[in-house]
Design a protein around this motif. Structure first.
Motif, PDB file in Angstrom:
ATOM      1  N   LEU A  67       0.820  -1.211   0.000  1.00  0.00           N
ATOM      2  CA  LEU A  67       0.000   0.000   0.000  1.00  0.00           C
ATOM      3  C   LEU A  67       0.856   1.264   0.000  1.00  0.00           C
ATOM      4  CD1 LEU A  67      -2.518  -1.075   2.812  1.00  0.00           C
ATOM      5  CD2 LEU A  67      -2.879  -1.209   0.331  1.00  0.00           C
ATOM      6  N   HIS A  68       0.223   2.372  -0.358  1.00  0.00           N
ATOM      7  CA  HIS A  68       0.781   3.709  -0.203  1.00  0.00           C
ATOM      8  C   HIS A  68      -0.114   4.482   0.766  1.00  0.00           C
ATOM      9  CE1 HIS A  68       2.596   2.422  -4.016  1.00  0.00           C
ATOM     10  NE2 HIS A  68       3.538   3.330  -3.805  1.00  0.00           N
ATOM     11  N   THR A  69       0.333   5.647   1.188  1.00  0.00           N
ATOM     12  CA  THR A  69      -0.455   6.422   2.138  1.00  0.00           C
ATOM     13  C   THR A  69      -1.828   6.763   1.575  1.00  0.00           C
ATOM     14  OG1 THR A  69       1.555   7.367   3.091  1.00  0.00           O
ATOM     15  CG2 THR A  69      -0.497   8.506   3.568  1.00  0.00           C
ATOM     16  N   CYS A  70      -1.904   7.051   0.294  1.00  0.00           N
ATOM     17  CA  CYS A  70      -3.200   7.375  -0.307  1.00  0.00           C
ATOM     18  C   CYS A  70      -4.154   6.179  -0.238  1.00  0.00           C
ATOM     19  CB  CYS A  70      -3.033   7.852  -1.745  1.00  0.00           C
ATOM     20  SG  CYS A  70      -2.266   6.659  -2.860  1.00  0.00           S
ATOM     21  N   ASP A  71      -3.605   4.950  -0.316  1.00  0.00           N
ATOM     22  CA  ASP A  71      -4.448   3.760  -0.163  1.00  0.00           C
ATOM     23  C   ASP A  71      -5.016   3.688   1.251  1.00  0.00           C
ATOM     24  OD1 ASP A  71      -3.995   2.664  -2.809  1.00  0.00           O
ATOM     25  OD2 ASP A  71      -1.989   2.127  -2.133  1.00  0.00           O
ATOM     26  N   TYR A  72      -4.159   3.952   2.237  1.00  0.00           N
ATOM     27  CA  TYR A  72      -4.644   3.970   3.616  1.00  0.00           C
ATOM     28  C   TYR A  72      -5.782   4.974   3.768  1.00  0.00           C
ATOM     29  CZ  TYR A  72      -1.084   0.951   5.731  1.00  0.00           C
ATOM     30  OH  TYR A  72      -0.319  -0.119   6.087  1.00  0.00           O
ATOM     31  N   ALA A  73      -5.614   6.158   3.190  1.00  0.00           N
ATOM     32  CA  ALA A  73      -6.647   7.186   3.286  1.00  0.00           C
ATOM     33  C   ALA A  73      -7.945   6.724   2.625  1.00  0.00           C
ATOM     34  CB  ALA A  73      -6.156   8.483   2.658  1.00  0.00           C
ATOM     35  N   ASN A  74      -7.843   6.082   1.474  1.00  0.00           N
ATOM     36  CA  ASN A  74      -9.043   5.619   0.776  1.00  0.00           C
ATOM     37  C   ASN A  74      -9.740   4.490   1.544  1.00  0.00           C
ATOM     38  OD1 ASN A  74      -8.828   7.412  -1.383  1.00  0.00           O
ATOM     39  ND2 ASN A  74      -7.486   6.040  -2.533  1.00  0.00           N
ATOM     40  N   ILE A  75      -8.955   3.600   2.138  1.00  0.00           N
ATOM     41  CA  ILE A  75      -9.535   2.514   2.932  1.00  0.00           C
ATOM     42  C   ILE A  75     -10.270   3.078   4.145  1.00  0.00           C
ATOM     43  CG2 ILE A  75      -8.978   0.517   4.387  1.00  0.00           C
ATOM     44  CD1 ILE A  75      -6.607   0.019   2.411  1.00  0.00           C
ATOM     45  N   ILE A  76      -9.640   4.007   4.851  1.00  0.00           N
ATOM     46  CA  ILE A  76     -10.267   4.598   6.030  1.00  0.00           C
ATOM     47  C   ILE A  76     -11.471   5.450   5.637  1.00  0.00           C
ATOM     48  CG2 ILE A  76      -9.932   6.096   8.033  1.00  0.00           C
ATOM     49  CD1 ILE A  76      -8.611   3.289   8.148  1.00  0.00           C
ATOM     50  N   LYS A  77     -11.406   6.109   4.507  1.00  0.00           N
ATOM     51  CA  LYS A  77     -12.566   6.869   4.017  1.00  0.00           C
ATOM     52  C   LYS A  77     -13.757   5.932   3.815  1.00  0.00           C
ATOM     53  CE  LYS A  77     -14.017  10.015   0.327  1.00  0.00           C
ATOM     54  NZ  LYS A  77     -13.598  10.723  -0.912  1.00  0.00           N
ATOM     55  N   SER A  78     -13.516   4.775   3.205  1.00  0.00           N
ATOM     56  CA  SER A  78     -14.590   3.789   3.011  1.00  0.00           C
ATOM     57  C   SER A  78     -15.076   3.251   4.351  1.00  0.00           C
ATOM     58  CB  SER A  78     -14.093   2.633   2.136  1.00  0.00           C
ATOM     59  OG  SER A  78     -13.797   3.069   0.828  1.00  0.00           O
ATOM     60  N   PHE A  79     -14.150   3.055   5.265  1.00  0.00           N
ATOM     61  CA  PHE A  79     -14.519   2.572   6.597  1.00  0.00           C
ATOM     62  C   PHE A  79     -15.417   3.581   7.319  1.00  0.00           C
ATOM     63  CE2 PHE A  79     -13.499   2.899  11.146  1.00  0.00           C
ATOM     64  CZ  PHE A  79     -14.087   1.725  11.594  1.00  0.00           C
ATOM     65  N   LEU A  80     -15.087   4.866   7.214  1.00  0.00           N
ATOM     66  CA  LEU A  80     -15.908   5.894   7.869  1.00  0.00           C
ATOM     67  C   LEU A  80     -17.303   5.961   7.244  1.00  0.00           C
ATOM     68  CD1 LEU A  80     -13.274   8.742   8.404  1.00  0.00           C
ATOM     69  CD2 LEU A  80     -14.056   7.004  10.028  1.00  0.00           C
ATOM     70  N   SER A  81     -17.400   5.711   5.953  1.00  0.00           N
ATOM     71  CA  SER A  81     -18.719   5.631   5.306  1.00  0.00           C
ATOM     72  C   SER A  81     -19.506   4.447   5.862  1.00  0.00           C
ATOM     73  CB  SER A  81     -18.560   5.487   3.784  1.00  0.00           C
ATOM     74  OG  SER A  81     -17.982   6.643   3.226  1.00  0.00           O
ATOM     75  N   TYR A  82     -18.796   3.350   6.104  1.00  0.00           N
ATOM     76  CA  TYR A  82     -19.408   2.160   6.715  1.00  0.00           C
ATOM     77  C   TYR A  82     -19.955   2.501   8.098  1.00  0.00           C
ATOM     78  CZ  TYR A  82     -19.427  -2.264   9.322  1.00  0.00           C
ATOM     79  OH  TYR A  82     -19.762  -3.321  10.136  1.00  0.00           O
ATOM     80  N   ILE A  83     -19.171   3.223   8.893  1.00  0.00           N
ATOM     81  CA  ILE A  83     -19.602   3.614  10.241  1.00  0.00           C
ATOM     82  C   ILE A  83     -20.840   4.496  10.180  1.00  0.00           C
ATOM     83  CG2 ILE A  83     -18.992   4.992  12.273  1.00  0.00           C
ATOM     84  CD1 ILE A  83     -17.685   2.262  12.284  1.00  0.00           C
ATOM     85  N   ARG A  84     -20.843   5.470   9.280  1.00  0.00           N
ATOM     86  CA  ARG A  84     -22.009   6.359   9.161  1.00  0.00           C
ATOM     87  C   ARG A  84     -23.261   5.570   8.759  1.00  0.00           C
ATOM     88  NH1 ARG A  84     -20.970  11.783   9.229  1.00  0.00           N
ATOM     89  NH2 ARG A  84     -18.840  12.511   8.807  1.00  0.00           N
ATOM     90  N   THR A  85     -23.079   4.575   7.902  1.00  0.00           N
ATOM     91  CA  THR A  85     -24.213   3.781   7.417  1.00  0.00           C
ATOM     92  C   THR A  85     -24.765   2.871   8.511  1.00  0.00           C
ATOM     93  OG1 THR A  85     -23.338   3.790   5.157  1.00  0.00           O
ATOM     94  CG2 THR A  85     -24.950   2.083   5.695  1.00  0.00           C
ATOM     95  N   HIS A  86     -23.860   2.270   9.288  1.00  0.00           N
ATOM     96  CA  HIS A  86     -24.282   1.271  10.268  1.00  0.00           C
ATOM     97  C   HIS A  86     -24.610   1.851  11.642  1.00  0.00           C
ATOM     98  CE1 HIS A  86     -22.623  -1.333   7.167  1.00  0.00           C
ATOM     99  NE2 HIS A  86     -23.257  -2.337   7.745  1.00  0.00           N
ATOM    100  N   LEU A  87     -24.234   3.099  11.890  1.00  0.00           N
ATOM    101  CA  LEU A  87     -24.549   3.747  13.163  1.00  0.00           C
ATOM    102  C   LEU A  87     -25.256   5.066  12.861  1.00  0.00           C
ATOM    103  CD1 LEU A  87     -21.231   3.000  15.068  1.00  0.00           C
ATOM    104  CD2 LEU A  87     -23.474   2.086  15.636  1.00  0.00           C
ATOM    105  N   SER A  88     -26.573   5.005  12.782  1.00  0.00           N
ATOM    106  CA  SER A  88     -27.341   6.156  12.324  1.00  0.00           C
ATOM    107  C   SER A  88     -27.166   7.364  13.242  1.00  0.00           C
ATOM    108  CB  SER A  88     -28.828   5.793  12.230  1.00  0.00           C
ATOM    109  OG  SER A  88     -29.317   5.339  13.492  1.00  0.00           O
TER     110      SER A  88
END
Length: 250
Positions: free
Chosen positions: A74-95
């Motif tokens: 990975l590169h740092t930008c990959d980490y950022a994209n993975i965490i960005k997707s993870f935060l979207s997951y959190i917003r979706t699953h925790l209203s």
């Protein structure tokens, strides 16, 4: 502890995380804690769980650390994209968190990831991202390692301490991220940045903090007692300084 399965570039990344203060009424936001290279969410939780009581805390193991396994380079930008997707997951699953501001808090390597993700508010703790001159000893080790590679000799003993006990993918990832110049990324960040630094930090020297502060368009810079892990005993002080400047605007 919980585990989310995040799909990124046709690979599933298991992200281990802990949510803290979920039951508080009308939180002031969600603090997203991103640890440094070789560390994990438990260190950040140890430092901050008794502070910032008006905020929800989200502690994350970045891929390849703690309980978040990784076999991809990975590169740092990959980490950022993975965490960005993870935060979207959190917003979706925790209203209850879907309308909250997510405030990025990054230490060392996590500071670079946080900078790429921050929108309104950013807290940096001795962030990586400024390339500093290498000592003669380090340059000699790099040259020797390159020579050993050409000769087909395994020389793991020459690896940086931060690269010890890594699988091959994470070792290659380490080489990708260790010497990144993040100057442009700091310049492009529009979040209100609150930068905290240990005055005796030898891993990311004070001069790096001063440079980052000069690059970020909207920043305040605070020098505190301690080394690279100064925040372990100063979370309440960091809270007071952050809330004071956040209310005033940077």
């Amino acid at each position: 502890m919980a585990l989310a399965q995040i799909d990124y570039n046709d690979t599933i990344f298991p992200i281990s995380y802990v949510l803290h203060n979920l039951k508080i009424h009308n939180p002031r936001g969600v603090l997203v804690f991103l640890h440094g290279w070789g560390s994990n969410k438990e260190l950040m939780k140890l430092a901050f769980e008794k502070s910032f009581e008006d905020y929800v805390h989200l502690y994350i193991d970045l891929p390849g650390f703690g309980a978040s396994t990784n076999e991809q380079i990975l590169h740092t930008c990959d980490y950022a994209n993975i965490i960005k997707s993870f935060l979207s997951y959190i917003r979706t699953h925790l209203s209850g968190l879907d309308s909250q501001e997510f405030i990025m808090v990054g230490h060392s390597f996590g500071g670079k990831v946080a900078t790429l993700l921050a929108k309104e508010q950013l807290i940096l703790l001795s962030s990586a991202g400024i390339v500093t001159p290498k000592s003669l000893k380090v340059r000699a080790k790099i040259l020797l390692a390159k020579l050993c590679k050409k000769l087909g000799i395994r020389a793991s003993f020459l690896r940086s301490q931060d690269a010890h006990n890594l699988n091959e993918a994470m070792y290659q990832t380490f080489k990708n991220v260790v010497n990144e110049d993040f100057s442009q990324s700091f310049k492009q960040c529009r979040a209100q940045a609150h930068i905290f630094w240990g005055k005796d930090d030898s891993a990311t020297p004070l001069s790096s903090g001063e440079k980052i502060a000069s690059l970020l368009p909207h920043s305040r810079f605070f020098v505190l007692e301690g080394d690279h892990y100064f925040f372990l005993k100063q979370a309440t002080h960091i809270q007071a300084l952050y809330q004071g400047t956040a209310q005033q605007g940077v």
